[in-house]
Design an enzyme around this catalytic site. Sequence first.
Site, short mmCIF file in Angstrom:
data_model
loop_
_atom_site.label_atom_id
_atom_site.label_comp_id
_atom_site.label_asym_id
_atom_site.label_seq_id
_atom_site.Cartn_x
_atom_site.Cartn_y
_atom_site.Cartn_z
N LYS A 121 -21.04 -49.15 16.52
CA LYS A 121 -20.60 -48.21 17.56
C LYS A 121 -19.45 -48.86 18.33
CE LYS A 121 -23.41 -45.43 19.88
NZ LYS A 121 -23.20 -44.04 19.45
N1 PMP Z 1 -23.45 -40.87 14.35
C1 PMP Z 1 -22.62 -41.23 15.33
C2 PMP Z 1 -21.18 -41.36 15.03
C3 PMP Z 1 -23.12 -41.45 16.62
O1 PMP Z 1 -22.30 -41.79 17.61
C4 PMP Z 1 -24.50 -41.28 16.87
C5 PMP Z 1 -25.05 -41.47 18.26
N2 PMP Z 1 -25.42 -42.79 18.50
C6 PMP Z 1 -25.34 -40.94 15.79
C7 PMP Z 1 -24.77 -40.74 14.54
C8 PMP Z 1 -26.82 -40.85 15.96
O2 PMP Z 1 -27.37 -42.13 16.07
P1 PMP Z 1 -28.70 -42.39 16.90
O3 PMP Z 1 -29.74 -41.52 16.32
O4 PMP Z 1 -29.00 -43.82 16.69
O5 PMP Z 1 -28.39 -42.06 18.30
#
Ligand code: PMP
Length: 314
Positions: free
Chosen positions: A163
């Site tokens: 991220k």
């Molecule tokens: N894809 C992206 C690009 C994201 O930013 C997120 C949000 N964190 C997700 C998928 C979903 O991930 P998570 O379930 O860990 O929040």
Amino acid sequence: MSHLQTSAFPFAFFEGKIVPIAKAHVNIQTNALQYGTGVFGGVRGYYNKKGKFISLFRLEDHMTRFLNSLKILGESIEYSKEDLIDITIKLLKKNAPETDTYVRPFAYAGSLSLTPNLERDNPFYFAQYMIPLGDYLPTDKGVTTCVSSWRRISDNAIPSRAKITGGYINSALAKKEANSNGFDEAIFLNEAGHVAEGSAMNLFIVRDGVLITPSKSEDILEGITRRSIMQFATDLGIPVEERTVDRSELYIADEAFFCGTGAQVAWIKEVDHRKVGSGKRGNIAGTIQDLFFRVVRGEEEKYEKWCTKIKINS
Ligand code: PMP
């Protein structure tokens, strides 16, 4: 989206301590601000009015991924996973929110140097704030989507499985295009032309009773909600496939839904003006959505290990 609440709770963690949010400021020259040299996480806390506690969903897993994002950049911060969990709990108690809350851990390259670099002279610092957060996407009426003309950033450009703040310009471009064309959300294809994910959420489709999601090598973020849903499906006896998904499969899927910390579980009613299935919440999406909301609110004993319940004293 503009309707999202963005004013933070009064306290943030900044420069090693809990301070009023107004004091959590950086210089405009900060490298991370100029070049996106930062990483972040996002954890949801669900408020239980009756029990007066916040249930944080998979806090430890979020902190593991946060530290892995730094590792991918070859960076580190001065805190361990245990420290980060501790800081989160302390900050939560200090803010004492009586509403559903989103926690944003953030690590940023703090030097004022002119060059976009990840060198030793540009160390990463940790900060964290919290905001109240309801639905990020509609969860009850079906989401309208389009396949984006923007491609998902690839692992050899800006790794999607981390991220990285700068990488989110990719998400912003897709979201802007989708919204300005009247859709709620975008679906990215990757550079190979395969379905990847939404702008900030993972994607599942259902075909002939099988739950299908793009595999981890399709330039997606390895979502924690995605992983949880795969576990739910396995536990419910629903077959799951992690594989390459083609664009045209979106058009003939029986069901489709997004998932993520922000998105929660949000079923999709339309892709590129084509109705998904009957255009209503499907059986599998519905079952998983209902289970998801019970789990994150700490109401399912079987998955309680994923919930960190913090008593809120107002
Ligand atoms: N894809 C992206 C690009 C994201 O930013 C997120 C949000 N964190 C997700 C998928 C979903 O991930 P998570 O379930 O860990 O929040």
